[in-house]
Write an enzyme that holds these catalytic residues in place. Structure first.
Site, short mmCIF file in Angstrom:
data_model
loop_
_atom_site.label_atom_id
_atom_site.label_comp_id
_atom_site.label_asym_id
_atom_site.label_seq_id
_atom_site.Cartn_x
_atom_site.Cartn_y
_atom_site.Cartn_z
N LYS A 207 3.23 1.52 16.16
CA LYS A 207 4.42 1.34 15.20
C LYS A 207 4.56 2.56 14.07
O LYS A 207 5.59 3.15 13.90
CB LYS A 207 4.40 0.15 14.43
N GLU B 12 0.91 -1.98 12.93
CA GLU B 12 0.94 -3.52 13.05
C GLU B 12 1.36 -3.87 14.18
O GLU B 12 1.46 -5.18 14.45
CB GLU B 12 1.92 -3.87 11.97
N TRP C 6 0.88 -1.28 -0.01
CA TRP C 6 0.11 0.14 -0.14
C TRP C 6 1.07 1.16 0.07
O TRP C 6 0.49 2.37 -0.20
CB TRP C 6 -0.88 -0.01 1.11
N ASP C 7 2.12 1.02 0.10
CA ASP C 7 3.11 1.99 0.39
C ASP C 7 2.93 3.03 -1.20
O ASP C 7 3.09 4.22 -1.15
CB ASP C 7 4.65 1.79 0.26
#
Ligand code: BGC
Length: 772
Positions: A600, A488, A357-358
Site C-alpha cells: 500500500k 496496511e 503517526w502522519d
C-alpha cells in the site's frame, strides 16, 4: 481525476458552477487558522449536494464505537472533532423567493482562494424562477491574527428588478456530523442572546461538556453607506439570527458584513465565555472588515516570507506547492501544544480530526524548516502530555512497568481506532514518535528537549519494545510477531523489517538520550531516573535486544524482507496488473489483497528513508528496485518517500514522477476522494519531495547539506527555510545553486560534498561544474 482548477501562481480558481463538483470544491477552498476551520460551504441556502463543515480545534465528542465483532482492548469510543455551529449562514430572499444555487440559473460563477492574503472570494449572477436576476459577491476568512475571529462581506446587487430584499445572517448550532455512528446530535444548547445587531449562541458538547460560544455582529450598507435599520430578532432551538428587510432598486449594492467569533471552554472559563465572546466580537467589529482583512493579508505575507517555494516554468506545480503549504498552515499554527494535525485538518469529517503517526513521520520535517522552532516542539510536547495515557493504553493490552504504546488514532491520548490489526498491531507508530524527537534535535540542536520532556517518552517507548519482542529459540534472536507495518495490506505478519528496525533503534536512541541527559544535566538525570525507576539493568536488557534483533533478509536478492515469508507470495508486478483492477482497495476483496504481494505504501523503503545514513547506495538501490514495482501507493503518504529515495539514487525522472502523484492530489482530485476533505498530512510529504528530494537537503552533524537537481520541466525552484536561527533562501537552477543567508549568523554548509562557510548576510553561488 479532475482538471477544473485554473492554474495561477497565487490563487486557486474555479470558474463556472458545476453542482457535481461542489463537495470537491468545498474541500479545496476550505479556510482555517489553526484554531478553527471550515469547508467552503455557501453562505446562502443551498439544497444541493453539500457537506457542511465548521470545526473548532480540540472540541470533540466520544462517539460510541460501532464494530461487528468486539475484541478485548477495543476503545469504547472514537473521539471525533465535531461539526460545530455554522457561523457563515446568510439567508437571502428576494420578495418571497429564496436564493439557492441548486434551484436557480447561475452564470459567471467564480471562486478564488487567495493564498497570498488568506481569504476566499466568490461571485456569481443568479436568475431566480421569477426571472429576477441578482449579482452576489462574498469575501471571507478565518483570521490568523486573532484566531478566534472570522469575517464575511456579502454583497447583493439586484440587476433587473426593484423589490424587497431580505437578508438573514444567522448562527445555527443545530448541526450534526455525517459520520455520527448512531445518527446522534452532539451538541446541546446552553444559552442564546440577541440584542441590536449582535447575536450569541453557546453550545455544550454532550458527554465531554466542552462549551463553545459563537457570536456575530452585523452591519448593512447601501452603496457603501451604513444603513440604519433595526433587524428582526429570530431565535429558534440552537439558532439565532437577524432579519433585515430592505426595499431595493436595480443597481443598488447592498452589503452585509458579518464579524464572527468562536470561543471555546478550552481557552476560557465557562462562567464568562459569553462575556468574552461579546468582547472579542466587539473588538473585531470596531476594527472593521477592511482592517481585519488588511491584517490578515499582512500576516499571511509574513508567513510566506518564511516558507514560500517558488517554481519557475511550471504554473501548475507552483500553484500546487503553495496550496499545500497554505493548507498546512491553515491547519496547524503551533501556538497550542494541546492541538495536533488531523489527516484532513479542518476540511472534512474523515479520520475524525484525530492525530496519526502522519504528524511525526511527515509533518514535523515541514514545520521544522518553515516555522519557528516552538511550532514543531509543540507537536512533540503534545505527545509528552499524553505519555500517561500511552502507558495506560499499553497496560490495557497487558504491558506494564511504564511501557508506553501511543495510540494509532487519538485526540486526547486515548486510542480511538478499533480494528485489531491496526489498533493492536500497527505498533510501528510508537517508533515514529521517538524518531520525531530525534529529528527535532537533529534539526534544531535543542537537546534540552530531552531533559525536559523527551527522555521520559523515549523510556516509555523503549520499555514497550522490550516487552513486545520475544526470544526465538529457533532463531536464537529476538523477534516481533503479529504486527502490521506501514503497509496496511499485510496484517498479523511476523518480523516486519521496518518494525524490527525501528524497535531496536528506539531502544538504542533511548540509551543514547539517557547518556546525553546524564552528561549535560546530572541532577535532572538523577531526578528522572528516580521518577521513572530506571535501572542500569534496563539499559542492559535493551542493549541485548539491539544486539540480537532478528531482521528478515534475502541474501540472494540482497534485500531486506518486508516480513517473514514475503517472497512466498506470487510476485506479479504492479505494471502487470490491468488498470481495471486498480485501485485494489476498491476492486479486490480484503482476502485477496492480504495474499497479494502489493504494498500500500512505503514500508521497507520508509525505513531506508528514515535511516538512509546507515545504508550504502547499492543497498538502497537494490531495495528500491525490488519494492517500488510492487507498491500501489494507495496511501497518499507513499509517493513522497519514493520520490525522495529516487532523488537520493540520482533517478531524477522518477523522483519527479512520484512527486507529481502527490503535488496536485487534491487540486486534481487524483484519488476521487477530495470531496471527503483534503489530504493535509500528505501535503507535508510533497514539500519534503521538493526540499529533501530535489534539493537533497539533509542535516548531518548539525550542518545543512544540499545535493540538488532541477526537475526537467522547471526553469528553477527556490525555497525559504529557517535553520538554527538563520533564514536561508535557496535557489536551484539547471546549472547552479545559490544560498542567501538573511541573518548575521555564520553557517557551515555542504553542497554536493563541498564545504562552505556562509557568512552572515552573504550569498553563496556555485555552479554544479565547479562543485563536481
Ligand atoms: C495510511 C496510514 C495513515 C492514515 C491516515 C492510512 O491510509 O495507511 O499510514 O496514518 O491513512 O493518514
Amino acid at each position: 481525476m479532475k482538471n477544473y482548477i485554473k492554474p495561477h501562481e497565487w490563487n486557486i480558481i474555479e470558474e463556472g458552477f458545476d453542482p457535481h463538483l461542489n463537495k470537491i470544491s468545498e474541500s479545496i477552498f476550505s479556510l482555517g487558522n489553526g484554531r478553527m476551520g471550515q469547508r467552503a460551504n455557501f453562505e446562502e441556502t443551498y439544497t444541493g449536494e453539500t457537506l457542511p463543515g465548521n470545526y473548532v480545534a480540540g472540541i470533540y465528542y466520544p462517539d460510541k464505537t460501532r464494530v461487528g465483532w468486539w475484541k478485548n482492548g477495543y476503545p469504547e469510543y472514537f473521539a471525533k472533532v465535531l461539526n460545530a455551529a455554522n457561523w457563515i449562514g446568510i439567508e437571502v430572499k428576494i420578495d418571497d423567493e429564496t436564493l439557492d444555487l441548486a434551484t436557480c440559473s447561475v452564470t459567471d460563477f467564480k471562486r478564488v482562494l487567495n493564498m497570498h492574503a488568506g481569504y476566499l472570494e466568490r461571485s456569481f449572477t443568479a436568475t431566480l424562477k421569477s426571472g429576477k436576476t441578482l449579482k452576489v459577491t462574498s469575501t471571507r476568512f478565518c483570521s490568523i491574527v486573532d484566531d478566534e475571529v472570522g469575517a464575511i462581506r456579502y454583497t447583493v446587487t439586484p440587476l433587473n428588478f426593484d423589490g424587497k430584499l431580505t437578508l438573514l445572517p444567522f448562527i445555527d448550532g443545530d448541526v450534526k456530523n455525517q459520520d455520527s455512528n448512531y445518527d446522534e446530535k452532539f451538541w446541546e444548547a446552553v444559552n442564546d442572546k440577541i440584542s441590536g445587531t449582535e447575536a450569541f449562541l453557546t453550545l455544550r458538547t454532550k458527554k465531554t461538556g466542552f462549551e463553545v460560544c459563537t457570536g456575530s455582529s452585523i452591519e448593512v450598507y447601501r452603496n457603501g453607506t451604513s444603513e440604519d435599520i433595526a433587524p428582526e430578532h429570530i431565535i429558534k432551538d440552537k439558532y439565532v439570527g437577524h432579519q433585515f428587510t430592505l426595499d431595493v432598486s436595480a443597481g443598488e449594492e447592498i452589503t452585509l458584513v458579518k464579524i464572527a467569533a468562536n470561543l471555546s471552554s478550552e481557552n476560557h472559563t465557562k462562567a464568562d465565555i459569553l462575556q468574552q465572546t461579546q468582547a472579542v466580537v466587539k473588538a473585531a467589529a470596531q476594527k472593521g472588515f477592511d482592517v481585519l482583512l488588511q491584517q490578515q493579508a499582512e500576516a499571511w505575507a509574513a508567513k510566506w516570507e518564511e516558507s514560500d517555494i517558488v517554481i519557475e516554468g511550471d504554473v501548475a506545480a507552483q500553484q500546487a506547492i503553495r496550496f499545500n503549504i497554505f493548507q498546512l498552515f491553515q491547519t496547524y499554527t503551533g501556538k497550542d501544544s494541546r492541538l495536533n494535525i488531523g489527516p484532513k485538518g479542518f476540511t472534512g469529517e474523515k479520520y475524525g480530526g484525530s492525530t496519526y503517526w502522519d504528524t511525526e513521520a511527515y509533518c514535523v520535517p515541514f514545520y521544522l524548516a518553515t516555522a519557528p522552532q516552538q511550532v514543531s516542539k509543540n507537536l512533540l510536547i503534545y505527545r509528552y502530555k499524553q505519555l500517561d495515557k500511552a502507558i495506560e493504553n499499553a497496560a490495557k493490552l497487558g504491558f506494564d512497568k511504564g511501557a508506553a504504546l501511543y495510540p494509532m488514532v487519538t485526540i486526547n491520548g486515548e486510542e480511538c481506532h478499533n480494528e485489531w490489526e491496526i489498533t493492536f498491531e500497527e505498533i510501528h507508530r510508537n517508533g515514529a514518535i521517538a524518531y520525531a524527537i530525534f529529528n527535532y534535535i537533529r534539526y534544531t540542536g535543542d537537546e534540552s528537549y530531552l531533559y525536559d520532556y523527551g527522555l521520559e517518552v523515549l523510556v516509555g517507548i523503549a520499555r514497550f519494545w522490550k516487552q513486545r519482542v520475544n526470544w526465538s529459540d529457533a532463531k536464537k534472536q529476538y523477534v516481533i510477531l503479529g504486527v502490521t507495518g506501514p503497509n496496511e495490506y499485510e496484517n498479523n505478519v511476523n518480523n516486519n523489517w521496518y518494525t524490527n528496525l525501528l524497535a531496536a533503534w528506539c531502544m538504542k536512541y533511548a540509551i543514547e538520550a539517557a547518556g546525553i541527559v546524564e552528561a549535560a544535566q546530572p541532577e535532572k538525570y538523577l531526578a528522572l531516573i528516580n521518577k521513572l525507576s530506571l535501572g542500569e539493568n534496563e539499559f542492559n536488557d535493551w542493549a541485548q535486544i539491539i544486539d540480537k534483533m532478528y531482521y528478515p533478509v534475502d541474501d540472494e536478492k540482497g534485500i531486506f524482507l518486508q516480513q517473514d515469508g514475503y517472497l512466498d507470495k506470487e510476485q506479479i508486478l504492479v505494471k502487470d496488473l490491468p488498470a481495471s483492477q486498480r485501485p485494489i482497495n476498491q476492486k479486490w476483496s480484503w482476502d485477496r489483497i492480504l495474499r497479494s504481494c502489493y504494498i500500500k505504501q512505503a514500508d521497507v523503503l520508509q525505513g531506508l528513508y528514515f535511516f538512509e545514513d546507515e545504508y550504502d547506495t547499492d543497498t538502497i538501490k537494490r531495495n528500491f528496485d525490488f519494492y517500488e514495482p510492487r507498491t500501489v501507493h494507495e496511501s497518499s503518504l507513499s509517493p513522497c518517500v519514493h520520490s525522495i529515495l529516487a532523488a537520493r539514487l540520482n533517478d531524477e525522472a522518477r523522483a519527479y514522477e512520484f512527486y507529481l502523484r502527490t503535488a496536485r492530489l487534491d487540486l486534481d482530485d487524483y484519488n476521487n476522494d477530495t470531496e471527503d476533505g483534503l489530504h493535509i498530512t500528505s501535503m507535508a510529504g510533497t514539500w519534503m519531495s521538493v526540499v529533501e528530494g530535489f534539493a537533497g537537503m539533509r542535516v548531518r552533524d548539525g550542518k545543512l547539506q544540499f545535493n540538488p537537481f532541477l526537475p526537467g520541466k522547471w526553469q528553477s525552484f527556490s525555497f525559504t527555510i529557517g535553520f538554527r536561527g538563520t533564514v536561508l533562501n535557496v535557489k536551484i537552477t539547471e546549472s547552479e545553486i545559490s544560498i542567501k543567508n538573511n541573518t548575521a549568523i555564520n553557517l557551515e554548509i555542504t553542497v554536493k560534498n563541498q564545504q562552505f562557510t556562509l557568512a552572515g548576510y552573504s550569498l553563496l553561488e556555485a555552479t554544479y561544474k565547479e562543485l563536481a
